[in-house]
Every structure is written in structure tokens, then in C-alpha cells.
Scaffold this active site. Structure first.
Site, PDB file in Angstrom:
ATOM      1  N   ASP A 155       0.767  -1.291   0.065  1.00  0.00           N
ATOM      2  CA  ASP A 155       0.043  -0.023  -0.033  1.00  0.00           C
ATOM      3  C   ASP A 155       0.849   1.295  -0.025  1.00  0.00           C
ATOM      4  OD1 ASP A 155      -2.097  -1.800   0.197  1.00  0.00           O
ATOM      5  OD2 ASP A 155      -2.747  -0.668   2.433  1.00  0.00           O
ATOM      6  N   HIS A 215       3.940  -2.149   3.007  1.00  0.00           N
ATOM      7  CA  HIS A 215       4.291  -0.828   2.423  1.00  0.00           C
ATOM      8  C   HIS A 215       5.502  -0.655   1.491  1.00  0.00           C
ATOM      9  CE1 HIS A 215       1.259  -0.593   5.610  1.00  0.00           C
ATOM     10  NE2 HIS A 215       0.671   0.370   5.099  1.00  0.00           N
TER      11      HIS A 215
HETATM   12 NI    NI Z   1      -2.591   3.087   3.447  1.00  0.00          NI
END
Ligand code: NI
Length: 264
Positions: free
Chosen positions: A73, A215
Site C-alpha cells: 500500500d 508498504h
Molecule cells: Ni495506506
């Protein structure tokens, strides 16, 4: 009265041969479905391009290959995302990227590379905001705007949605217009950006059908992702996109529905 035949009973021989063939058939099927070595391209396990010996650990209890989805993400971020794509390519691994619309400008080539190299691209809003409680207009300014930008870059329009923070409500389900993908393993890599801790946490909780949240905006997370891939490859896991994971398990993804794993 019949005289006992002195030659073999061909019917019995044929029947026995038929039985042998029948018993062997599952083994031929198994040989034909053997996946290639993980390092070549994990997604090939889902195709008929197989070859090479199967790892004894590569299958779960019911004989299916062990599949797992890495998802990232908050990108793209050119430096870290590019390094991640390089390492995933070396390892033959496909991942899924939930992108921030506001970060697409000047990163179009990175997004195109994801798509061309077989990764899956999804939406993570335009500004990384909570999607709960939004009007349709405000929701569209986050999700549909990002969808249009991705469509302009990639020329297709089949993007999954991951709401920031995984926070859900009925409005999101109503407005999404696509399947909503959460996760089942979250090492909170953003918290301390500690590569070793993140690797241990993911590897120790890995299981067939899991969706891992990371991430790709932190170099430590990129390093962790490579170690996770290498460790789980040794355990016989194949890394696939979210779409491939659910397709392999015959679980249709439907718009407005939420999915956190594809556990058997
Ligand atoms: Ni996020």
C-alpha cells in the site's frame, strides 16, 4: 462340456491392464500438474507451463500448491517501489500494489512497469483518507478519480480497492464498484521499520491463502519483502497476485464484497 483353454484369458488380461491404467491415471495427472521451481515465476504454478520436480513442501495437506499474496500500500514511491520491482523480478514473484492517486503523476512509468511485469494494480484512494461516512461525490473524488487516472495510464479498468486503514462501512460497499481487499497478515511495517522484526512476524504467521499487508514506501519494508519471499520460497510457497489467489481457489471476487484471505 468346455475344455479348459490353454491360452491366456485375454479378457482377464485386458481387464487387469485397464485396472493398472486406472490406478496410474492420477499419477500421470500429478506429473502433468507439477509446478516449476519457485524462483522462475511463481504465477506459472497456475498455468500448464510446469516442469521440474515438485518440492515435497510445495503442497498443502489437500495436495494444492501453497499460495500467498504479497500486497503493498501507499505507493508508488519511485526509489523504493523501483527497487522492490527489481527484486521481485529477480525472484519471479508477482505482487499486488494499492496505489495513491495523488502519487501517480510523474510515476506513470513505474505503474506501467508493474502492469507489464504481471503485478496487479489497485486503488488506495487519491489522498489516503478514511472512506467511511463520505457522500458519493466525495467517495468518487477519492476512488473513481484514482480509477480514471489508472485507466488512462494502463488502458484497462479492473482495479480492486483497499480502503486506507482497512476501515469499512456500508457506504464503501455500496460505492466501491469493485471488490474490496483487506488482509490477513499485518506486520505493521510502518511502525518501527525494523526489517528483522517484520520478516519474523510475517514468516511465523504465513499460511496457505494468506494476504500480507506491507508498504513499499520504506526501504526497510522492501528488504523485508525480499527476505520474506526467500524464506517462504524455501517452505514451498508460491507468490501470486490477489486475483490469481482467488481464481486458483475458485472464489469469485464480487463488487462491494470484502475479502481478507483465501484460506482453504
Ligand atoms: Ni495506506
Amino acid at each position: 462340456m468346455f475344455r479348459r483353454k490353454s491360452y491366456p484369458d485375454w479378457a482377464a488380461v485386458l481387464a487387469a491392464f485397464g485396472l493398472l491404467l486406472g490406478a496410474a491415471a492420477p499419477w500421470f495427472a500429478l506429473v502433468l500438474s507439477i509446478p516449476p521451481p519457485a524462483v522462475q515465476a511463481d504465477a506459472q504454478v497456475l498455468t500448464d507451463e510446469g516442469g521440474g520436480p515438485p518440492s515435497p513442501q510445495a503442497r498443502s495437506g489437500d495436495g494444492q500448491p501453497k499460495l500467498i499474496a504479497l500486497t503493498f500500500d501507499d505507493g508508488p514511491r519511485r526509489s523504493t517501489t523501483t527497487a522492490l520491482l527489481d527484486g521481485l523480478a529477480e525472484r519471479g514473484v508477482k505482487a499486488t500494489f494499492f496505489l495513491i492517486g495523488g502519487q501517480l503523476e510523474n510515476n506513470e512509468d513505474v505503474v506501467r512497469r508493474m502492469d507489464e511485469e504481471g503485478h496487479q494494480v489497485g486503488i488506495h484512494t487519491f489522498d489516503h483518507v478514511r472512506l467511511t461516512g463520505l457522500s458519493k461525490v466525495d467517495f468518487d473524488a477519492q476512488v473513481d478519480r484514482t480509477r480514471q487516472l489508472l485507466k488512462n495510464i494502463l488502458g484497462h479498468n479492473d482495479f480492486l480497492l483497499r480502503p486506507p486503514y482497512g476501515i469499512m462501512d456500508d457506504g464503501i460497499r455500496r460505492h466501491a464498484g469493485c471488490p474490496i481487499i483487506l488482509w490477513s497478515i499485518d506486520p505493521e511495517d510502518w511502525r518501527d521499520q525494523n526489517t528483522a522484526r517484520v520478516v519474523e512476524q510475517v514468516v511465523s504467521s504465513a499460511r496457505d491463502g494468506a494476504i500480507i499487508l506491507m508498504h513499499d514506501i520504506f526501504p526497510e519494508s522492501v528488504d523485508a519483502a525480499f527476505q520474506i519471499v526467500d524464506r517462504l520460497h524455501q517452505q514451498g510457497y508460491f507468490f501470486v497476485t490477489v486475483e490469481q489467489l482467488f481464481a486458483a481457489r475458485c472464489l469469485p471476487l464480487e463488487a462491494g464484497q470484502t475479502y481478507s484471505d483465501a484460506y482453504p
